[in-house]
Write an enzyme that holds these catalytic residues in place. Structure first.
Site, PDB file in Angstrom:
ATOM      1  N   SER A  16       0.873  -1.266  -0.069  1.00 37.55           N
ATOM      2  CA  SER A  16      -0.009   0.044  -0.143  1.00 37.55           C
ATOM      3  C   SER A  16       0.973   1.225   0.003  1.00 37.55           C
ATOM      4  O   SER A  16       1.571   1.435   0.958  1.00 37.55           O
ATOM      5  CB  SER A  16      -0.886  -0.086   1.251  1.00 37.55           C
ATOM      6  OG  SER A  16      -1.140   1.284   1.846  1.00 37.55           O
TER       7      SER A  16
HETATM    8  N1  GSH Z   1      -7.431   8.425   1.399  1.00 38.75           N
HETATM    9  C1  GSH Z   1      -6.450   7.654   1.764  1.00 38.75           C
HETATM   10  C2  GSH Z   1      -6.535   6.411   0.767  1.00 38.75           C
HETATM   11  C3  GSH Z   1      -6.016   5.204   1.355  1.00 38.75           C
HETATM   12  C4  GSH Z   1      -5.874   4.075   0.448  1.00 38.75           C
HETATM   13  O1  GSH Z   1      -6.631   4.029  -0.964  1.00 38.75           O
HETATM   14  N2  GSH Z   1      -5.533   2.817   0.927  1.00 38.75           N
HETATM   15  C5  GSH Z   1      -5.804   1.472   0.161  1.00 38.75           C
HETATM   16  C6  GSH Z   1      -4.487   0.552   0.141  1.00 38.75           C
HETATM   17  S1  GSH Z   1      -3.183   1.561  -0.688  1.00 38.75           S
HETATM   18  C7  GSH Z   1      -6.865   0.925   0.686  1.00 38.75           C
HETATM   19  O2  GSH Z   1      -6.756   0.189   1.682  1.00 38.75           O
HETATM   20  N3  GSH Z   1      -8.150   1.268   0.389  1.00 38.75           N
HETATM   21  C8  GSH Z   1      -9.194   0.506   0.803  1.00 38.75           C
HETATM   22  C9  GSH Z   1     -10.387   1.776   0.526  1.00 38.75           C
HETATM   23  O3  GSH Z   1     -10.459   2.709   0.099  1.00 38.75           O
HETATM   24  O4  GSH Z   1     -11.664   1.117   0.744  1.00 38.75           O
HETATM   25  C10 GSH Z   1      -4.949   8.253   2.072  1.00 38.75           C
HETATM   26  O5  GSH Z   1      -4.838   9.157   1.541  1.00 38.75           O
HETATM   27  O6  GSH Z   1      -4.223   7.690   2.851  1.00 38.75           O
END
Ligand code: GSH
EC number: 2.5.1.18
Length: 226
Positions: A16
């Site tokens: 991630s």
């Molecule tokens: N808005 C979050 C996004 C994080 C994200 O998209 N994580 C992914 C893995 S890289 C995830 O697990 N997403 C699950 C989801 O969006 O439901 C950030 O800026 O950290």
């Protein structure tokens, strides 16, 4: 478990990129967080297991989210001071790095954070598929000598270590409500704890912890990352 200390638990997987940003940001703010009496602990998890266990799907499998990430990914990179491409082979199967990290956290604790850093950098900056043993070895060799690296790779294949990564992953989605990474479980120092999702929620976290977020932003700027 409730804690009377301010503490950030961060559940992350090297697959991630947002976990990389969250990890890097907390590493850069280590001193400021210590000054504010906040402990930080990192937990390797298997994001694939969190997705299955929580009923979520990886964002890149939903066309609208995949499209949005073309905008959001570069913006997040710019904010956190990174510039890298998504490797052609993405996503990787991140079980091997997760297991190596689980073992190292338990048995070689002082080198655990350095190995997390090495895993993130190897995958995202050097485009090595660390799900494969030969590339995971390259990441390990950044922190350990050859003999120790081989021992860690071997230990990663044992039932105990596999089970330990499963247990942490299950704890994240069953007990802490995780549906993605980076997942935070933050103890307010008064016996309560709350979840936070994403590397873009630090301002809410500082508010929850009653810390002036300006201190943290300044600290990150001093260390040259924002
Ligand atoms: N808005 C979050 C996004 C994080 C994200 O998209 N994580 C992914 C893995 S890289 C995830 O697990 N997403 C699950 C989801 O969006 O439901 C950030 O800026 O950290």
């Amino acid at each position: 478990m409730p804690s009377n200390e301010k503490k950030i638990e961060l559940y992350i997987d090297c697959v991630s990129p947002y976990s990389f940003f969250a990890f890097d940001y907390l590493q850069k703010n280590k001193r400021a967080l210590q000054d504010h009496g906040v402990q930080v602990e990192y937990f390797p998890v298997f994001l694939g297991g969190i997705n299955v266990g929580s009923g979520n799907k990886p964002p890149w499998t939903l066309p609208a989210k995949a499209n949005y990430s073309k905008y959001d990914g570069p913006r997040a990179q710019k904010y956190f001071g990174f510039k890298f491409e998504i490797p052609d082979f993405f996503p990787i199967l991140s079980l091997l790095p997760g297991r190596c990290l689980t073992y190292v956290k338990e048995k070689r604790t002082k080198d655990f954070e350095a190995l997390f850093q090495a895993c993130f950098e190897s995958l995202w900056l050097q485009h090595l598929d660390i799900g494969k043993p030969e590339h995971m070895l390259t990441a390990l060799l950044k922190v350990f000598n050859n003999e120790d690296s081989q021992e860690i790779l071997k230990a990663a294949g044992t039932p105990q270590v596999k089970q330990a990564l499963n247990d942490t992953t299950k704890h994240a989605f069953e007990d802490l409500g995780a549906f993605g990474c980076p997942w935070f479980w933050v103890h307010d120092g008064k016996g309560k704890a709350e979840p936070f999702f994403g590397s873009d929620r630090f301002h809410f976290m500082w508010d929850y912890l009653e810390i002036s977020y300006r201190d943290l932003e300044i600290e990150s700027k001093i260390s040259g990352k924002l």
